[in-house]
Scaffold this motif. Structure first.
Motif, PDB file in Angstrom:
ATOM      1  N   GLN A   7       0.754  -1.587   0.119  1.00 38.17           N
ATOM      2  CA  GLN A   7       0.008  -0.101  -0.044  1.00 38.17           C
ATOM      3  C   GLN A   7       0.850   1.434  -0.110  1.00 38.17           C
ATOM      4  O   GLN A   7       0.303   2.321  -0.556  1.00 38.17           O
ATOM      5  CB  GLN A   7      -0.808   0.162   1.282  1.00 38.17           C
ATOM      6  N   TYR A   8       1.908   1.098   0.555  1.00 38.67           N
ATOM      7  CA  TYR A   8       2.867   2.468   0.550  1.00 38.67           C
ATOM      8  C   TYR A   8       3.712   2.642  -0.463  1.00 38.67           C
ATOM      9  O   TYR A   8       4.300   3.633  -1.016  1.00 38.67           O
ATOM     10  CB  TYR A   8       3.840   2.432   1.838  1.00 38.67           C
ATOM     11  N   GLN A  64       2.524  10.359   1.970  1.00 37.95           N
ATOM     12  CA  GLN A  64       3.874  10.305   2.659  1.00 37.95           C
ATOM     13  C   GLN A  64       4.435  12.036   2.667  1.00 37.95           C
ATOM     14  O   GLN A  64       5.494  12.352   3.478  1.00 37.95           O
ATOM     15  CB  GLN A  64       5.019   9.662   1.885  1.00 37.95           C
ATOM     16  N   SER A 105      -6.962   7.340   1.191  1.00 38.97           N
ATOM     17  CA  SER A 105      -6.349   7.151   2.410  1.00 38.97           C
ATOM     18  C   SER A 105      -7.045   6.742   3.578  1.00 38.97           C
ATOM     19  O   SER A 105      -7.924   7.526   3.612  1.00 38.97           O
ATOM     20  CB  SER A 105      -5.184   8.317   2.673  1.00 38.97           C
ATOM     21  N   GLN A 153      -2.464   3.992   5.914  1.00 40.79           N
ATOM     22  CA  GLN A 153      -1.200   4.559   5.597  1.00 40.79           C
ATOM     23  C   GLN A 153      -1.036   5.942   6.516  1.00 40.79           C
ATOM     24  O   GLN A 153       0.202   6.398   6.528  1.00 40.79           O
ATOM     25  CB  GLN A 153      -1.321   5.104   4.162  1.00 40.79           C
ATOM     26  N   HIS A 181       4.989   5.710   6.994  1.00 42.57           N
ATOM     27  CA  HIS A 181       3.676   5.927   7.377  1.00 42.57           C
ATOM     28  C   HIS A 181       3.644   7.289   8.254  1.00 42.57           C
ATOM     29  O   HIS A 181       4.406   7.885   8.883  1.00 42.57           O
ATOM     30  CB  HIS A 181       3.376   5.217   8.736  1.00 42.57           C
TER      31      HIS A 181
END
Length: 739
Positions: free
Chosen positions: A96-97, A106, A250, A267, A291
């Motif tokens: 997912q990141y 981010q 998100s 996230q 995160h």
């Protein structure tokens, strides 16, 4: 769809064994060289913070003795070992990141929660959203935001049976208006979140699961994220439903994850962090440096420790100021600190999510703490000074290679290090409870944007933080004036005389949150500051009051005679059919009328709304009773409560004459809420509602609370008629009396 399916394969079969509890004071996870990793909720204790077995008071007394420098190597080894073990135990997958469409999470460094009622966001006079004004104010005061959490639900939800999704759809312009509002934020580079409330199970049934209803509406309006109110992690169903909707969303819970595996698909999160002299480390950022935690303390009027803790961790900040209508403005000092922090974050975003992040790197001073964020060609250090004094000496000693360059980012200048035994000593100035940041470029490395960034930072640093005001002040309120009516010499039809008298006006607001903070609730003209509890002696002039709330029949007469049509007609008289009350509803109190609609009717009728103290005096008399009929609650005096998920109609007026006040006013309590005084400050408008209503949604503490007692009132936030109208709010009129 494919990504959601692949994620479920990775996460769902995992065993819950080895997952650590996230509550309580301390969990010893992994030890290296007798140094333990200990948790405090979503934080990890720093070196030499570990419980040594002494009493709490002695631990605080001995805090200055703890050697964070000497413990650091063993502590960092234990931290790295713990992270490896923890990630393996939960089968961590970072898919997912790595999603390109969610990489923005981010860089979402500064988020604010904004009440939709905020007058900087919506102008009720022009009936327009004012996004540029809202964002310009934040840029001017603290450098602006990267995302906004728009809040259209609590504390007004539960006033009637509208659910959380209805409350959003009732915003001015409906779904189309919200979609246009989001586009305005996007045009200025700001992402938009809305909340979901898992506790909202007592209002109208949406007919689908909560995750399906929420993600579908977010896709419909084009939102970017979901904030899970009171949620300790949004379940996997939200991730799957969001991906199935086609909208890249998100997920951001308010509270600490109840299951560490939720880190893989939430996230972002909020951090309600405890603090200490030695800053603690974000558990979630340590496990996954990408995160984004937004550190939050909505009630703090001094945010300096919150900002320091966030900067030390390279974490985001929740700059929430409008807290359910209580304005908690960031002080100028904290605002300027936030501006400089955000400038550094936004200029070096890749550093702030470095997988090689090292918290608690060694410094040269007691009370000074630093974190290193390395990349291949450069390293950035964030530094905080926890002491009460300024430091203008070498702060870091770093291994040096020829050709390396160093920059004092906080001051916006290049540093000339002193080289001692192959190490570079770096001298910077740290204000008391201040900040610092150093950038090191390896030999031959360059950054095209660095000169411009240094110029901006140097300009910001020209004035020290200590020169900015750090004192918090509550925002003053004004009560909206109510114009007097033509004086009547005798009681008009349907009204009763309320004699003159000296009245002890004692009342308190029943807001669920806020304790007794100055600025909460309302500020009467005789008070220096808004507060929850009020007591004042008033000389009441003689006046006349409607015996009953205004009925549907009376309002229909007004409509026919005046031709009144509101400019904002959404929800106006929504319980009527084809412009008329339903059969049998003529004598029920009229509802679904905004404050503006009530005032229009009363002007036509030669009346006005009662001041709140007039309403209470007419209900209470001069003996301070708790209910119109006496001091004990008696359910026979009011309509039977409605506790189902669908709103029924209020009872016709006059059915509970035995519950009349000492002056003969009826249906004051437990029928419909009644509009009285309006208050406004620079950011929020609100009306005082009196009397409570018959509707009592169940299953949650967070619904708009009832105020049946005569020494209680409700504060109802105002935005626009479309949103303010409710199925349980009516009104009654008063007329001034002549000699």
């Amino acid at each position: 769809m494919k990504k959601a399916s692949r994620l479920s394969v990775k996460i769902l079969p995992l065993l819950p064994a080895l997952l650590l509890p996230l509550s309580g004071h301390s969990v010893t996870a992994v030890a290296a060289d007798a140094v333990a990793v200990e948790l405090r909720g979503s934080q990890i204790l720093g070196p030499a913070q570990q419980d040594l077995g002494e009493a709490d008071w002695l631990a605080r007394l001995n805090n200055w003795k703890r050697d964070t420098q000497g413990q650091y190597p063993a502590w960092l080894q234990a931290m790295q070992s713990w992270r490896n073990t923890q990630r393996a135990s939960m089968g961590y997958d970072d898919a997912q990141y790595r999603r390109p469409e969610l990489r923005w999470t981010q860089r979402d460094f500064v988020q604010t929660q904004a009440m939709v009622e905020d007058r900087y966001l919506y102008d009720p006079a022009t009936q327009r959203y004012t996004v540029p004004r809202f964002l310009d104010d934040l840029r001017q005061r603290y450098g602006g935001i990267d995302s906004v959490l728009l809040w259209p639900v609590y504390p007004n939800i539960g006033i009637d049976d509208r659910n959380q999704w209805d409350m959003l759809r009732d915003l001015p312009g409906g779904v189309n208006g919200v979609r246009a509002l989001i586009r305005e934020f996007h045009a200025q580079g700001v992402k938009v979140f809305f909340p979901t409330m898992p506790w909202d199970t007592g209002t109208r049934d949406a007919g689908s699961s909560m995750h399906a209803a929420t993600t579908a509406l977010m896709a419909e309006v084009g939102a970017d994220g979901i904030n899970g109110d009171t949620m300790d992690g949004l379940p996997l169903e939200y991730r799957q439903a969001a991906d199935a909707s086609g909208q890249a969303l998100s997920l951001e819970p308010e509270l600490n994850f109840k299951d560490d595996r939720m880190l893989a698909y939430n996230q972002q999160s909020w951090g309600y962090w405890g603090s200490s002299l030695v800053p603690m480390v974000s558990k979630w950022k340590w496990l996954e440096p990408r995160h984004m935690v937004h550190v939050c303390d909505r009630w703090a009027t001094d945010r300096s420790t919150l900002l320091q803790d966030a900067f030390f961790n390279g974490s985001g900040i929740q700059s929430w100021e409008n807290v359910w209508g209580w304005w908690n403005q960031i002080t100028p000092r904290d605002g300027e600190a936030l501006r400089r922090i955000a400038t550094i974050y936004r200029a070096f975003p890749e550093h702030m999510v470095s997988v090689a992040w090292q918290p608690h790197v060694q410094t040269l001073h007691y009370g000074v703490y630093a974190s290193a964020f390395p990349l291949s060609d450069s390293t950035l250090w964030t530094i905080i000074n926890r002491t009460d004094w300024q430091i203008s000496e070498p702060v870091l000693r770093l291994p040096h290679q020829p050709g390396q360059r160093y920059f004092d980012l906080w001051q916006g200048r290049e540093l000339q290090p002193r080289i001692v035994d192959g190490d570079a000593e770096l001298e910077v100035t740290l204000e008391a409870h201040g900040y610092g940041a150093i950038l090191r470029l390896r030999a031959g490395a360059s950054m095209a944007s660095l000169p411009a960034t240094l110029q901006v930072l140097a300009q910001q640093a020209r004035k020290p933080l200590a020169a900015y005001a750090a004192t918090w002040q509550p925002l003053p309120q004004q009560m909206v004036a109510i114009a007097p009516t033509r004086a009547a010499r005798s009681a008009p039809a349907g009204m009763v005389e309320i004699p003159a008298g000296l009245f002890s006006f004692k009342v308190h607001g029943i807001e669920i949150e806020g304790e007794n903070k100055p600025g909460l609730d309302v500020q009467y003209p005789w008070e220096a500051v808004a507060r929850r509890h009020h007591l004042h002696s008033l000389a009441i002039n003689r006046f006349y009051m409607d015996v009953h709330p205004v009925t549907n029949a009376q309002f229909q007469t007004f409509m026919r005679a005046s031709g009144y049509r509101p400019a904002d007609a959404h929800n106006f008289l929504r319980h009527w059919v084809d412009g008329a009350p339903r059969a049998g509803d003529a004598q029920r109190p009229v509802v679904w009328v905004a404050l503006e609609d009530a005032r229009a009717y009363l002007r036509w009728a030669g009346k006005r709304l009662p001041h709140e103290w007039e309403w209470q005096y007419a209900a209470q008399g001069s003996d301070g009773r708790l209910y119109p009929w006496g001091n004990r609650w008696d359910s026979r005096m009011v309509q039977a409560p409605e506790q189902g998920r669908s709103l029924t109609a209020p009872a016709p007026v006059g059915q509970h004459a035995q519950g009349a006040s000492p002056f003969g006013v009826q249906d004051l309590v437990g029928s419909v809420w009644q509009w009285t005084s309006e208050f406004a400050d620079q950011h929020t408008r609100a009306a005082v509602l009196r009397g409570g209503s018959y509707y009592q949604p169940q299953n949650s503490y967070w619904y708009f609370p009832q105020a049946y007692r005569l020494d209680q009132h409700g504060k109802y936030l105002l935005m626009a008629p479309s949103r303010d109208r409710a199925g349980t709010i009516g009104f009654r009129g008063v007329q001034d009396a002549g000699d």
